[in-house]
Scaffold this motif. Sequence first.
Motif, PDB file in Angstrom:
ATOM      1  N   ALA A 137      43.931  42.264  44.392  1.00 16.31           N
ATOM      2  CA  ALA A 137      42.899  41.508  43.695  1.00 16.31           C
ATOM      3  C   ALA A 137      43.176  40.030  43.947  1.00 16.31           C
ATOM      4  O   ALA A 137      44.261  39.536  43.645  1.00 16.31           O
ATOM      5  CB  ALA A 137      42.900  41.811  42.209  1.00 16.31           C
ATOM      6  N   ILE A 138      42.200  39.337  44.512  1.00 17.83           N
ATOM      7  CA  ILE A 138      42.369  37.934  44.898  1.00 17.83           C
ATOM      8  C   ILE A 138      41.508  37.060  44.003  1.00 17.83           C
ATOM      9  O   ILE A 138      40.284  37.239  43.932  1.00 17.83           O
ATOM     10  CB  ILE A 138      41.980  37.724  46.374  1.00 17.83           C
ATOM     11  CG1 ILE A 138      42.830  38.625  47.279  1.00 17.83           C
ATOM     12  CG2 ILE A 138      42.118  36.257  46.766  1.00 17.83           C
ATOM     13  CD1 ILE A 138      42.362  38.659  48.720  1.00 17.83           C
ATOM     14  N   VAL A 163      47.097  36.206  43.593  1.00 19.66           N
ATOM     15  CA  VAL A 163      46.933  37.540  44.181  1.00 19.66           C
ATOM     16  C   VAL A 163      47.734  38.537  43.352  1.00 19.66           C
ATOM     17  O   VAL A 163      48.919  38.321  43.084  1.00 19.66           O
ATOM     18  CB  VAL A 163      47.402  37.588  45.645  1.00 19.66           C
ATOM     19  CG1 VAL A 163      47.332  39.024  46.180  1.00 19.66           C
ATOM     20  CG2 VAL A 163      46.563  36.668  46.520  1.00 19.66           C
ATOM     21  N   ASP A 164      47.073  39.618  42.935  1.00 19.87           N
ATOM     22  CA  ASP A 164      47.741  40.704  42.225  1.00 19.87           C
ATOM     23  C   ASP A 164      47.633  41.980  43.067  1.00 19.87           C
ATOM     24  O   ASP A 164      46.566  42.274  43.623  1.00 19.87           O
ATOM     25  CB  ASP A 164      47.088  40.963  40.862  1.00 19.87           C
ATOM     26  CG  ASP A 164      47.299  39.814  39.890  1.00 19.87           C
ATOM     27  OD1 ASP A 164      48.392  39.226  39.902  1.00 19.87           O
ATOM     28  OD2 ASP A 164      46.353  39.512  39.130  1.00 19.87           O
ATOM     29  N   ARG A 170      32.259  42.033  39.356  1.00 14.83           N
ATOM     30  CA  ARG A 170      31.200  41.249  38.723  1.00 14.83           C
ATOM     31  C   ARG A 170      31.677  39.885  38.263  1.00 14.83           C
ATOM     32  O   ARG A 170      30.896  38.937  38.177  1.00 14.83           O
ATOM     33  CB  ARG A 170      30.620  42.024  37.532  1.00 14.83           C
ATOM     34  CG  ARG A 170      29.799  43.230  37.947  1.00 14.83           C
ATOM     35  CD  ARG A 170      29.113  43.868  36.745  1.00 14.83           C
ATOM     36  NE  ARG A 170      28.251  44.969  37.148  1.00 14.83           N
ATOM     37  CZ  ARG A 170      27.505  45.674  36.312  1.00 14.83           C
ATOM     38  NH1 ARG A 170      27.539  45.394  35.009  1.00 14.83           N
ATOM     39  NH2 ARG A 170      26.753  46.663  36.755  1.00 14.83           N
ATOM     40  N   ASP A 171      32.962  39.775  37.961  1.00 14.54           N
ATOM     41  CA  ASP A 171      33.478  38.488  37.504  1.00 14.54           C
ATOM     42  C   ASP A 171      34.030  37.633  38.641  1.00 14.54           C
ATOM     43  O   ASP A 171      34.688  36.620  38.400  1.00 14.54           O
ATOM     44  CB  ASP A 171      34.544  38.682  36.422  1.00 14.54           C
ATOM     45  CG  ASP A 171      35.729  39.506  36.909  1.00 14.54           C
ATOM     46  OD1 ASP A 171      35.720  39.933  38.084  1.00 14.54           O
ATOM     47  OD2 ASP A 171      36.667  39.720  36.124  1.00 14.54           O
ATOM     48  N   GLY A 172      33.765  38.036  39.875  1.00 16.81           N
ATOM     49  CA  GLY A 172      34.088  37.183  41.011  1.00 16.81           C
ATOM     50  C   GLY A 172      35.442  37.376  41.644  1.00 16.81           C
ATOM     51  O   GLY A 172      35.821  36.613  42.543  1.00 16.81           O
ATOM     52  N   ARG A 173      36.196  38.392  41.227  1.00 16.08           N
ATOM     53  CA  ARG A 173      37.457  38.685  41.904  1.00 16.08           C
ATOM     54  C   ARG A 173      37.163  39.374  43.237  1.00 16.08           C
ATOM     55  O   ARG A 173      36.217  40.173  43.352  1.00 16.08           O
ATOM     56  CB  ARG A 173      38.362  39.590  41.069  1.00 16.08           C
ATOM     57  CG  ARG A 173      38.802  39.035  39.751  1.00 16.08           C
ATOM     58  CD  ARG A 173      39.944  39.855  39.164  1.00 16.08           C
ATOM     59  NE  ARG A 173      41.241  39.298  39.519  1.00 16.08           N
ATOM     60  CZ  ARG A 173      42.401  39.884  39.234  1.00 16.08           C
ATOM     61  NH1 ARG A 173      42.416  41.064  38.628  1.00 16.08           N
ATOM     62  NH2 ARG A 173      43.549  39.320  39.564  1.00 16.08           N
ATOM     63  N   LEU A 174      37.964  39.085  44.227  1.00 13.33           N
ATOM     64  CA  LEU A 174      37.837  39.725  45.529  1.00 13.33           C
ATOM     65  C   LEU A 174      38.855  40.857  45.597  1.00 13.33           C
ATOM     66  O   LEU A 174      40.052  40.647  45.377  1.00 13.33           O
ATOM     67  CB  LEU A 174      38.081  38.716  46.650  1.00 13.33           C
ATOM     68  CG  LEU A 174      37.185  37.472  46.629  1.00 13.33           C
ATOM     69  CD1 LEU A 174      37.561  36.541  47.772  1.00 13.33           C
ATOM     70  CD2 LEU A 174      35.711  37.858  46.709  1.00 13.33           C
TER      71      LEU A 174
END
Length: 440
Positions: free
Chosen positions: A368-369, A381-382, A350-354
């Motif tokens: 997580a991008i 990138v995590d 929801r907060d826009g992370r890919l």
Amino acid sequence: MGKFISIRNFLAATGLAALVTLPALAQTSADAGPATPTPQSIAMELFAGANTALRSDDYESARRMLESALDLKPGHPAILRGLYRVAEQAERPEDALDVLERIAAAGLYYDTTGEADWLASADSERFAAITRQLDANLAPAGQAERAARIERPDALIEGVAVDIETDRIFLSSVAGREILMLEPFAPNTPEVFADREDGLWSVFGIAVDDRSRMVWATSGVVPQTPMAADEDSGTALFAFDMTTGDLYRRYEIEGAERLGDFVVRDGIVYVSDSAAPRIYVLDSLSGQLELLVEDPRFVSLQGLALAHGALYVADYAMGIWRIDLGDHSASLVRPGDESLIGIDGFLNTRDGRLIAVRNGVSPHQVMAIDLDATGRAVANVDVILRGHRDMAGDTEPTLIDLADGRGWLVANAAWPLFPEDGSVPDDPRPATVILQFQLP
């Protein structure tokens, strides 16, 4: 769904002895080559030139052509491995160390066993630091727990969708041609929610839409699809009533080759074609599938996400495309150091992370991008999950679902154990595991 094209075999070729093994890079998702030059077709020409140069011991020309190919396909592991092989054959340890550093920075793994003598003799401290980073890239990261374990080894489960209201889990089956459902009180005992009697071929992407209370699924035909001799193939997007299980509607569009992954938001569905360079849109339950964008630069489109006011689409062989929802123009997201090649499952928080599932290269992982303020470049990138015991063996993680701050992952789809010729492998096919993890 990158496993549907020969790019998968190309990416998996980790023991390249010479560049002559690399022409699969040139293949697109369509049978015919592109009519106009594209990054993929230009990379093909560069690979062909590098092959020729290598056979003539012209190592510098081979290196330059591969570097140019890497500019077109940043972080592509097979190109990086090709550069390493050129350095190895040219006996240039400094060049080889440079390539290994780039592989390590891309979050990839390369087995340096047997390489120590000639590289350590050139720079032992540098080689040791590279080896430590490569090993770190392979080390387990993140935590996840089993949400379900399904003893249907012949189903070839590809996708997962979760209904937060009822805690039901829906699964897509490629080889079983069905949608399975898991009740919260029996998470390891699947029931058939829909099957070939509803018109399904192999089922790929799957999602639950809280707004319409529909279970959405894409379906089509691959070599692993069991088909009757007189049965017609096809591809379609299906909507099923979540409560009754009845088929609400089937959506088809002329020219579609294999509707694969999709994303649903506010009743609008965006669908990628994994076998053609096209993205489609369905703007309402009562509407029709329409072509959103067709671009010859697309190679193998996979998962989709909506973030930063745009549509993002994972391309298994190229990285991530940003689609402007105004003029429908497409541009590649500029990567950071981390390789974006081999992304299959792909959604947004929801907060826009890919959130991306990478399975085409080593190591397999969930990432997580974060994009920059423009939404056109990677800022960070995590790694969320890597090296979990259920992601091991001759299997691969595939699709994900996200809800309520959590993620669900098909951890071990057994694509390598489902040969295209229909033969049964010697190794047993494992039970499918669905992992649940917290989003960072």
